[in-house]
Design an enzyme around this catalytic site. Structure first.
Site, PDB file in Angstrom:
ATOM      1  CG  ASN A 119      -2.053  -0.919   1.141  1.00 35.54           C
ATOM      2  OD1 ASN A 119      -2.231  -1.561   0.093  1.00 35.54           O
ATOM      3  ND2 ASN A 119      -2.837  -1.026   2.202  1.00 35.54           N
ATOM      4  CE  LYS A 171      15.533 -12.677 -27.765  1.00 35.91           C
ATOM      5  NZ  LYS A 171      14.581 -11.920 -26.980  1.00 35.91           N
ATOM      6  CE  LYS A 173      11.157 -10.616 -26.435  1.00 42.61           C
ATOM      7  NZ  LYS A 173      11.024  -9.705 -25.296  1.00 42.61           N
ATOM      8  CE  LYS A 197      15.434 -16.226 -20.520  1.00 41.61           C
ATOM      9  NZ  LYS A 197      14.753 -15.404 -21.516  1.00 41.61           N
ATOM     10  CG  ASN A 198      10.829 -21.855 -23.307  1.00 42.06           C
ATOM     11  OD1 ASN A 198      10.143 -22.550 -22.598  1.00 42.06           O
ATOM     12  ND2 ASN A 198      11.185 -22.233 -24.506  1.00 42.06           N
ATOM     13  CG  ASP A 199      12.458 -14.188 -25.040  1.00 40.56           C
ATOM     14  OD1 ASP A 199      12.831 -13.656 -26.092  1.00 40.56           O
ATOM     15  OD2 ASP A 199      12.733 -13.730 -23.913  1.00 40.56           O
ATOM     16  CD  GLU A 200      10.667 -11.656 -22.201  1.00 33.40           C
ATOM     17  OE1 GLU A 200      11.720 -12.316 -22.301  1.00 33.40           O
ATOM     18  OE2 GLU A 200      10.394 -10.703 -22.923  1.00 33.40           O
ATOM     19  CG  HIS A 292      12.620 -13.363 -17.633  1.00 32.96           C
ATOM     20  ND1 HIS A 292      11.992 -12.134 -17.745  1.00 32.96           N
ATOM     21  CD2 HIS A 292      13.521 -13.414 -18.629  1.00 32.96           C
ATOM     22  CE1 HIS A 292      12.495 -11.478 -18.783  1.00 32.96           C
ATOM     23  NE2 HIS A 292      13.430 -12.235 -19.348  1.00 32.96           N
ATOM     24  NE  ARG A 293      16.172  -7.838 -14.564  1.00 32.50           N
ATOM     25  CZ  ARG A 293      17.096  -6.935 -14.324  1.00 32.50           C
ATOM     26  NH1 ARG A 293      17.315  -6.533 -13.075  1.00 32.50           N
ATOM     27  NH2 ARG A 293      17.812  -6.424 -15.303  1.00 32.50           N
ATOM     28  CG  HIS A 326      17.159 -12.393 -16.321  1.00 29.24           C
ATOM     29  ND1 HIS A 326      17.448 -12.231 -17.648  1.00 29.24           N
ATOM     30  CD2 HIS A 326      16.730 -13.679 -16.195  1.00 29.24           C
ATOM     31  CE1 HIS A 326      17.210 -13.358 -18.310  1.00 29.24           C
ATOM     32  NE2 HIS A 326      16.768 -14.250 -17.451  1.00 29.24           N
ATOM     33  CE  LYS A 334      16.660  -6.467 -25.175  1.00 32.29           C
ATOM     34  NZ  LYS A 334      16.046  -7.371 -26.133  1.00 32.29           N
ATOM     35  CB  SER A 403      20.060 -11.900 -20.381  1.00 33.65           C
ATOM     36  OG  SER A 403      19.377 -12.074 -21.579  1.00 33.65           O
TER      37      SER A 403
HETATM   38  C1  CAP Z   1      17.250 -10.805 -24.008  1.00 38.19           C
HETATM   39  C2  CAP Z   1      15.849 -10.996 -23.517  1.00 38.19           C
HETATM   40  C3  CAP Z   1      15.676 -10.984 -22.046  1.00 38.19           C
HETATM   41  C4  CAP Z   1      16.247  -9.764 -21.420  1.00 38.19           C
HETATM   42  C5  CAP Z   1      15.431  -9.271 -20.239  1.00 38.19           C
HETATM   43  C6  CAP Z   1      14.949  -9.923 -24.100  1.00 38.19           C
HETATM   44  O1  CAP Z   1      17.184 -10.917 -25.391  1.00 38.19           O
HETATM   45  O2  CAP Z   1      15.328 -12.204 -23.977  1.00 38.19           O
HETATM   46  O3  CAP Z   1      14.297 -11.115 -21.795  1.00 38.19           O
HETATM   47  O4  CAP Z   1      17.474 -10.200 -20.963  1.00 38.19           O
HETATM   48  O5  CAP Z   1      16.135  -8.257 -19.622  1.00 38.19           O
HETATM   49  O6  CAP Z   1      13.854 -10.315 -24.449  1.00 38.19           O
HETATM   50  O7  CAP Z   1      15.382  -8.813 -24.120  1.00 38.19           O
HETATM   51  P1  CAP Z   1      18.404 -10.310 -26.226  1.00 38.19           P
HETATM   52  P2  CAP Z   1      16.858  -8.486 -18.199  1.00 38.19           P
HETATM   53  O8  CAP Z   1      19.632 -11.036 -25.771  1.00 38.19           O
HETATM   54  O9  CAP Z   1      18.087 -10.548 -27.681  1.00 38.19           O
HETATM   55  O10 CAP Z   1      18.429  -8.855 -25.862  1.00 38.19           O
HETATM   56  O11 CAP Z   1      17.767  -9.643 -18.415  1.00 38.19           O
HETATM   57  O12 CAP Z   1      17.556  -7.169 -17.940  1.00 38.19           O
HETATM   58  O13 CAP Z   1      15.758  -8.748 -17.212  1.00 38.19           O
HETATM   59 MG    MG Z   2      13.393 -12.071 -23.206  1.00 39.92          MG
END
Ligand code: CAP
Ligand code: MG
Ligand code: MG
Length: 499
Positions: A119, A171, A173, A197-200, A292-293, A326, A334, A403
């Site tokens: 809150n 990728k 993604k 890894k799978n992507d988020e 993954h955050r 992460h 980036k 990453s």
């Molecule tokens: C990296 C990534 C991760 C990021 C998240 C993306 O891909 O898959 O999710 O690392 O950021 O989608 O950006 P790339 P963080 O290597 O192609 O950039 O790790 O800072 O949480």
């Molecule tokens: Mg990602």
């Protein structure tokens, strides 16, 4: 905590009403005595209130109180009041001590966050409230899981030591079929990479059904292991609409025949929530739990006045039992980030004892004056495998996962910033944008790591390693201006540090 020259708060104390006074004790003796979780917030009060009035309202709302003193409070409930115990007027900082008996029994991390960054982030009294650091006393650490399967176990499984675990994110993604997805895994693994890894957002999409993705990855992994003679790991995103489906996806992976150690469970810890993180940790202590955050930026970006730091997020991930989280690329990649945020967070979750922004956190569950725990700290510094058989004495390491916009030309820059190789790095575009595709992108990553471990400049090493040469020519020319600027800034910082 570096002690400021005593500032005079007596005038501020006089402005407090009786309710506010019940949440302030600027003479609190020995806050680290063990019954308090300690927090440091950056706090800017809304106009009309001073910092101590606003801080006392935050302490009330984040522990036992509300906006008026209630007739129903008791002598015991007052014992559970959070207490503002220090201020720094120059830096708009407030220290608040929380009796940790307040928190849900049984090691519930979600419950703590609901108090201290719940809150209060919406309160009118503040126009800035950011939790910068948190300190857990040894007795409290005993109540929480901490990691079970760690980076040390993954190293043992992969037989990879003395360098980062080299990984990728598939990728594009999203949008590949399960067969196409597995093809990319195969190419990365046969190119020499360790970890995919799978992507988020990867889940059960109609064009890539979960069951089929798992089956195809298994086939690709078996083939790659056979061809390379090296073990491989795949981190499956098990984030789901509900817990039953999450467990179903985990069981799908287990039943697909992956050997223990060859798979990790990835969880979008912010959007899926802390209960999901802790459920995975408790149900699967023999699996690497990959936090993954995605969406953390809403809380952690330095320009965001409300929320919490990368350090705080990372410390709670370790407490909750994530095997890795992460922690960002410190401005090299980036995503927005700085060494002050990302590297501090990475060290704080990796080591048995290290300095946060304000607290020195020992992850020992026994009082730090205990000679045993000091031995553990020394052993950890020597990077021995500790806590393997005496988890009761400390919280195991949580691996930084680095990453986001990295590519082989940036690996050394990050390692130098990190001051070590004990982390997992995952490069998505950094591999799949390679002019010759994934397999050669993986080879370039491996070669940039070889160059680092052999102490050879990558330009030199590239003269005899064509995949790396192609990567350098490509990524150096294509780096966005922001990345180039970042690289210069970071390089300057690293060089300065070296002197
Ligand atoms: C990296 C990534 C991760 C990021 C998240 C993306 O891909 O898959 O999710 O690392 O950021 O989608 O950006 P790339 P963080 O290597 O192609 O950039 O790790 O800072 O949480
Ligand atoms: Mg990602
Ligand atoms: Mg949260």
């Amino acid at each position: 905590m570096a002690k400021q020259k005593k500032q005079d708060f007596s005038k501020l104390v006089k402005t407090l009403n009786p309710k506010q006074k019940a949440y302030v004790n600027l003479k609190l003796r020995n806050p680290t005595r063990g019954d308090y979780l300690l927090c440091v917030f950056n706090l800017v009060p809304f106009k009309g209130a001073n910092i101590l009035q606003a801080a006392s309202e935050v302490a009330a709302e984040s522990s036992t109180g509300t906006n008026f003193r209630v007739k129903t409070e008791t002598a015991f409930s007052r014992e559970m009041n959070a207490l503002v115990y220090d201020l720094d007027l120059r830096r708009n900082l407030v220290w608040i001590a929380y009796p940790w008996r307040l928190f849900d029994r049984g090691g519930n991390v979600q419950n703590i966050l609901t108090y201290i960054v719940g809150n209060v982030l919406g309160m009118k009294e503040v126009i800035a409230l950011k939790l910068l650091d948190v300190w857990f006393p040894p007795a409290m650490l005993e109540q929480y899981d901490g990691p079970s399967y760690t980076l040390d176990d993954m190293r043992k499984y992969l037989d990879v030591y003395g360098r980062p675990i080299l990984g990728t994110i598939v990728k594009p993604k999203m949008g590949l079929t399960s067969a196409e997805y597995a093809e990319v895994c195969y190419d990365f693994w046969t190119g020499g990479g360790d970890f995919v890894k799978n992507d988020e957002p990867q889940a059960d999409q109609d064009f890539c059904p979960y069951k089929k993705m798992v089956k195809h990855v298994k086939f690709a992994m078996d083939k790659a292991v056979k061809e390379t003679g090296r073990k491989k790991v795949h981190s499956f995103n098990v984030s789901s609409p509900d817990f039953d489906t999450m467990i179903e996806r985990c069981e799908l992976i287990v039943d697909a025949g992956f050997e223990q150690g060859s798979y990790a469970f990835l969880i979008d810890g912010i959007t899926a929530g802390w209960m999901a993180v802790q459920t995975l940790r408790r149900r699967y202590p023999e699996v690497f739990i990959h936090f993954h955050r995605a969406a953390h930026g809403a809380f952690t970006r330095v320009e965001n006045p409300m929320g919490f730091s990368v350090l705080v997020l990372s410390k709670f991930a370790r407490l909750a039992g994530a095997s890795g989280i992460h922690t960002g690329t410190a401005g090299v990649g980036k995503m927005a980030g700085t060494p002050g945020e990302d590297i501090v967070a990475a060290h704080e979750i990796l080591r048995f004892k290290s300095k946060g922004h304000f607290f020195e956190q020992s992850w020992s569950k026994i009082p730090s004056r205990d000679k045993d725990s000091m031995r553990l700290v020394q052993e950890d510094l020597a990077h021995h495998l500790i806590l393997d058989d005496d988890e009761w004495r400390g919280v195991k390491k949580c691996s930084p996962i680095v990453s986001g916009g990295l590519n082989p030309t940036l690996l050394k820059l990050f390692i130098d910033l990190m001051g070590g190789v004990d982390f997992i790095t995952t490069m998505g575009a950094g591999c799949h944008a390679h002019p010759r595709g994934t397999k050669q992108g993986a080879a370039a990553l491996v070669q940039s790591c070889e160059a680092y471990t052999q102490g050879i400049d990558i330009q030199e090493y590239a003269k005899t390693h064509k995949e790396l040469k192609l990567a350098i020519d490509f990524f150096e020319s294509k780096q966005s201006n922001v990345a180039k600027l970042n690289k210069k800034v970071v390089k300057k910082k690293t060089v300065k540090k070296k002197k």
